[in-house]
Design a protein around this motif. Structure first.
Motif, PDB file in Angstrom:
ATOM      1  N   ASN A 181     -66.066 -14.485  -0.680  1.00  0.00           N
ATOM      2  CA  ASN A 181     -66.951 -13.985  -1.509  1.00  0.00           C
ATOM      3  C   ASN A 181     -67.957 -12.848  -0.642  1.00  0.00           C
ATOM      4  O   ASN A 181     -68.900 -13.597  -0.082  1.00  0.00           O
ATOM      5  N   PRO A 182     -67.871 -11.799  -0.769  1.00  0.00           N
ATOM      6  CA  PRO A 182     -68.761 -10.960  -0.066  1.00  0.00           C
ATOM      7  C   PRO A 182     -70.150 -10.780  -0.147  1.00  0.00           C
ATOM      8  O   PRO A 182     -71.114 -10.416   0.370  1.00  0.00           O
ATOM      9  N   ILE A 230     -58.528  -5.911  -0.820  1.00  0.00           N
ATOM     10  CA  ILE A 230     -59.469  -5.690  -1.948  1.00  0.00           C
ATOM     11  C   ILE A 230     -58.813  -4.935  -3.208  1.00  0.00           C
ATOM     12  O   ILE A 230     -59.029  -5.702  -4.432  1.00  0.00           O
ATOM     13  N   SER A 233     -64.804  -0.524  -0.039  1.00  0.00           N
ATOM     14  CA  SER A 233     -66.015  -1.437  -0.073  1.00  0.00           C
ATOM     15  C   SER A 233     -65.211  -2.926  -0.196  1.00  0.00           C
ATOM     16  O   SER A 233     -64.034  -3.116  -0.316  1.00  0.00           O
ATOM     17  N   ALA A 234     -66.209  -3.743  -0.413  1.00  0.00           N
ATOM     18  CA  ALA A 234     -65.645  -5.091  -0.656  1.00  0.00           C
ATOM     19  C   ALA A 234     -65.161  -5.334  -2.093  1.00  0.00           C
ATOM     20  O   ALA A 234     -64.615  -6.338  -2.272  1.00  0.00           O
ATOM     21  N   TYR A 235     -65.415  -4.353  -2.972  1.00  0.00           N
ATOM     22  CA  TYR A 235     -64.803  -4.543  -4.420  1.00  0.00           C
ATOM     23  C   TYR A 235     -64.082  -3.217  -4.632  1.00  0.00           C
ATOM     24  O   TYR A 235     -63.599  -3.042  -5.944  1.00  0.00           O
ATOM     25  N   SER A 272     -57.512  -2.302   4.437  1.00  0.00           N
ATOM     26  CA  SER A 272     -58.458  -2.431   3.608  1.00  0.00           C
ATOM     27  C   SER A 272     -57.957  -2.739   2.089  1.00  0.00           C
ATOM     28  O   SER A 272     -58.604  -2.911   1.156  1.00  0.00           O
ATOM     29  N   GLN A 329     -64.448  -2.942   6.449  1.00  0.00           N
ATOM     30  CA  GLN A 329     -64.002  -2.274   5.266  1.00  0.00           C
ATOM     31  C   GLN A 329     -64.441  -0.768   5.468  1.00  0.00           C
ATOM     32  O   GLN A 329     -64.354   0.061   4.750  1.00  0.00           O
ATOM     33  N   ASN A 360     -62.088  -7.274  11.072  1.00  0.00           N
ATOM     34  CA  ASN A 360     -62.230  -7.385   9.633  1.00  0.00           C
ATOM     35  C   ASN A 360     -63.325  -6.536   9.252  1.00  0.00           C
ATOM     36  O   ASN A 360     -64.301  -6.714   8.838  1.00  0.00           O
TER      37      ASN A 360
END
Length: 393
Positions: free
Chosen positions: A120-121, A227, A390-392, A224, A214, A212
């Motif tokens: 969970n970022p 995600i 990005s993380a999402y 990436s 992004q 790791n």
């Protein structure tokens, strides 16, 4: 070992029938689904995405996602945690340490490892402390879907000495791993999405997969893709919830719903309001499903490009997945809520269990704010700009 599409679909249907028969009781109890995951492990589906050269099923994402859908219809929490097993194990191949990746895949096949995640970022990062044999990892992740059920957990951590972020794999049974069993949300009760803590847990060099990132200098489009895989799977879960709610509502209307006193018909299935409403909901769900498969096709194309994947191809997949997220979110919530209107007041009883579809949809669709997905689609429509990785996204 399941290595054909037909066998995978048959095995998934059998699991779905078993899960559906117990779905209302299991949801009410809300316990981590150890028995159900044992059944999944025994089905032969667990190594479906592992390349055949490493002993796996050698199947593709299209087959796995088709196989998952009946399980999601039966219980979206189980569908969620099983889908994340596939994403968390598949994402290994996005890393640079090919020798470690191949060894982990062989271990998955030979030991029937179930995979969870602790990435969970929005939580504080895990800390990696160097040792002669690798690292120790410490920290806590508050949403770790499947970790409680897992044999292996994918995660990332930051070296305390250099600040470098590394992708790692953690043995979920190691000393120092504490699963808090604290998932108590209103929906997705069987997703085992509670928190997990790590205290000086050993991570050998063979479980360190490489950088790791992004963004920045170490960003690579192919690396990436995990995600986008998670976001794509959420779309399939949303559609599966809508399909499950529709199937339950239609069955209830056929067998239990009584026609309204002033409807002028003898059977609920002859009521023009019910016929029109279920037709509209079905059309809405099918449209969401079609967009989700369009997004799936672009994701598979991007993943197939491997290290040669470029930003444009990744960007097109990201936009389509985001567009699907907007539509499937609205569809899951609308269908899961409106289904009650096709069934009548008695459908709100606990024994009917219809509330689980809405609770699952409401919980899952908050995974990350869909308004930002709409903004990404809007930006592309207005300016041609792809979502910033990005993380999402």
């Amino acid at each position: 070992m399941i290595s054909t599409e037909a066998a995978a679909l048959d095995a998934a249907e059998l699991l779905a029938e078993r899960f559906a028969a117990d779905a209302v009781r299991a949801d009410a109890e809300g316990r981590a689904p150890f028995e159900q995951i044992a059944a999944f492990r025994a089905s032969g589906l667990l190594p479906a995405l592992v390349p055949a050269r490493l002993g796996g099923g050698g199947l593709d994402w299209h087959t796995v996602l088709r196989a998952l859908r009946p399980i999601v219809r039966a219980d979206a929490g189980l569908g969620h945690v099983i889908a994340y097993h596939f994403v968390n194990s598949w994402r290994l191949q996005l890393n640079e340490n090919r020798h470690a990746v191949d060894d982990l895949y062989r271990g998955l096949v030979s030991n029937s490892w179930f995979w969870g995640g602790a990435g969970n970022p929005r939580d504080a990062g895990l800390e990696l402390t160097p040792t002669p044999d690798g690292f120790t990892v410490s920290g806590r992740k508050f949403f770790a879907t499947g970790a409680q059920l897992a044999d292996r957990v994918t995660a990332s951590g930051t070296r305390v000495d250099t600040g470098e972020r590394l992708a790692i794999v953690i043995d979920a049974k190691s000393a120092g791993v504490l699963h808090h069993d604290d998932w108590s949300n209103i929906g997705q009760r069987l997703s085992a999405s509670g928190s997990v803590s790590f205290t000086n847990v050993a991570v050998p060099h063979s479980h360190v997969l490489g950088p790791n990132e992004q963004d920045g200098e170490l960003y690579r489009p192919f690396g990436s893709l995990s995600i986008l895989a998670f976001q794509l799977v959420l779309n399939h879960l949303h559609v599966g919830i809508a399909e499950g709610a529709l199937a339950e509502a239609a069955s209830y209307a056929r067998t239990t719903t009584r026609p309204w006193a002033t409807s002028g018909v003898d059977r609920a299935t002859d009521d023009p309001y019910i016929r029109q409403s279920i037709g509209e909901l079905t059309a809405e769900t099918r449209a969401a499903d079609a967009l989700t498969w369009s997004a799936t096709n672009l994701f598979v194309d991007a993943a197939s490009a491997g290290a040669e994947l470029g930003d444009d191809e990744r960007g097109r997949a990201a936009v389509e997945i985001a567009a699907a997220k907007v539509v499937t979110t609205r569809t899951a919530l609308h269908v899961a809520s409106t289904a009650f209107e096709l069934m009548g007041a008695r459908s709100t009883s606990g024994s009917a269990g219809m509330d689980r579809f809405w609770r699952n949809a409401r919980t899952l669709t908050l995974h990350d704010p869909v308004v930002y997905k709409a903004q990404e689609v809007g930006d592309f429509a207005l300016t041609g700009a792809f979502p910033t990785p990005s993380a999402y996204s």
